[in-house]
Design an enzyme around this catalytic site. Sequence first.
Site: not given
Length: 451
Positions: A358, A376
């Site tokens: 992301h 992440c």
Amino acid sequence: MNHTVFFRGAGAGVERPTVFHPSGPRALGLSAPPRRPVRTAVSCALLVAALGAGSVACSADDRALSAEPYDAADQIAFNGPAGDSGKADPDKPLEITTRGSEGRITDVTAVDATGRYLAGELAADGRRWHSTSPLAAEAHYTVRVSTEDEDGAPGRKMLSFDTGKPTAKKRLDVTFGPKAGEYGVGQPVTAELSVPVKDKASRAVVERALKVDSTPAVEGAWHWVDDKELHYRPKEYWPADAAVQAHANLAGIKIGDRLWGGNAKPLSLTTGDRVVAVTDAAAHSMRVYRNDEEIKQIPVTTGKPGFETRNGVKVVLGKEYFVRMRGTSIGISEGSADSYDLPVYYATRVTWSGEYVHAAPWSTGSQGSANVSHGCTGMSTANAEWFFKNFRAGDIVKVENSGGDTMAPFGNGFGDWNLDWEKWRTGSALLGGTPDGPPPADRARLRPESA
């Protein structure tokens, strides 16, 4: 010794099990027992050789020299209903035997109206054939029996019968996944069962009826994740631009005690380009490949110590333009030093527990040089937007050189590719413990046609 040979029936798309007597085609490498002398044929042949082709004629009733098989109705018996006298019990095997002491059965082929073949075994002396796979309930079967008499002349008989309703009402339905559409080359096919199946023999019945075909064709196998879920994947990733179909031949088939096969809606999907992202967590860099050609290199940041990103192969599960990410969702106490509550854009999900690729504009100073995330893979907004637009569900995201654990094969997304092929095959009720190579149905395509 009985010899069972399998092959895929032309156009039927199903395994056709056939049993051959050891006197069958020698191309299969089966030894043939001594046969009775074909007296009439041999004596006639000797006369022709001795007297000349034009000086003798053979008897018109010499069936051994005839290309047309005789009607073998009086030579065989079977345990099904005769005419309109009723329906066969699907709980009982089909059995065909010879009458009298002369003649034998050489081949039996039984198929139902949907094209499913019935597996069976023929005794070494050719006196009895019986089915070894379950009959389908409420089905119509056509059976072709081939025989030969004491002189070796071929006979044939066609039989047909219907089966009755199952004795139990419990039914197993199958739901294939994912939804129809285009996916990346890493997307497994899934099968969700409505009823748990624990017994190995019952699992084999279910697995044998679940079919996955692709164009171009590739080697693949089912793996039992648990009692109610199976995954199917190829040995390697799917080919790019492939067409994949999944369907079941389970309806009406007895699976186990008081359990019968039910409905399954077929599934069709396609694959696009082979798109793979490989992140080197130690180098803080991601390389993206399309059809094995590198198309982009992206500076990234991955999980910091204590929150290391998982190593291994992950499959894109979906994409969300906006996600609100909170530390409490992964067990971080609110108000602690690691607590966070952030609006996140261009989020591509790779695990159900919350691992994404992301946009992370707050960490651009560390991207390419340090790992500062909570697990992440973060990148600039522009790079995240590009990634979001170029990746789809089923595409591959691989992480290397992270201090994290390896992605689990099941339970948190699709980590199926983290099992090597040998271990993957052990999860099959049909292939586990067998030598690597094409399944029996594919090997049987080498089976020669019977005369």
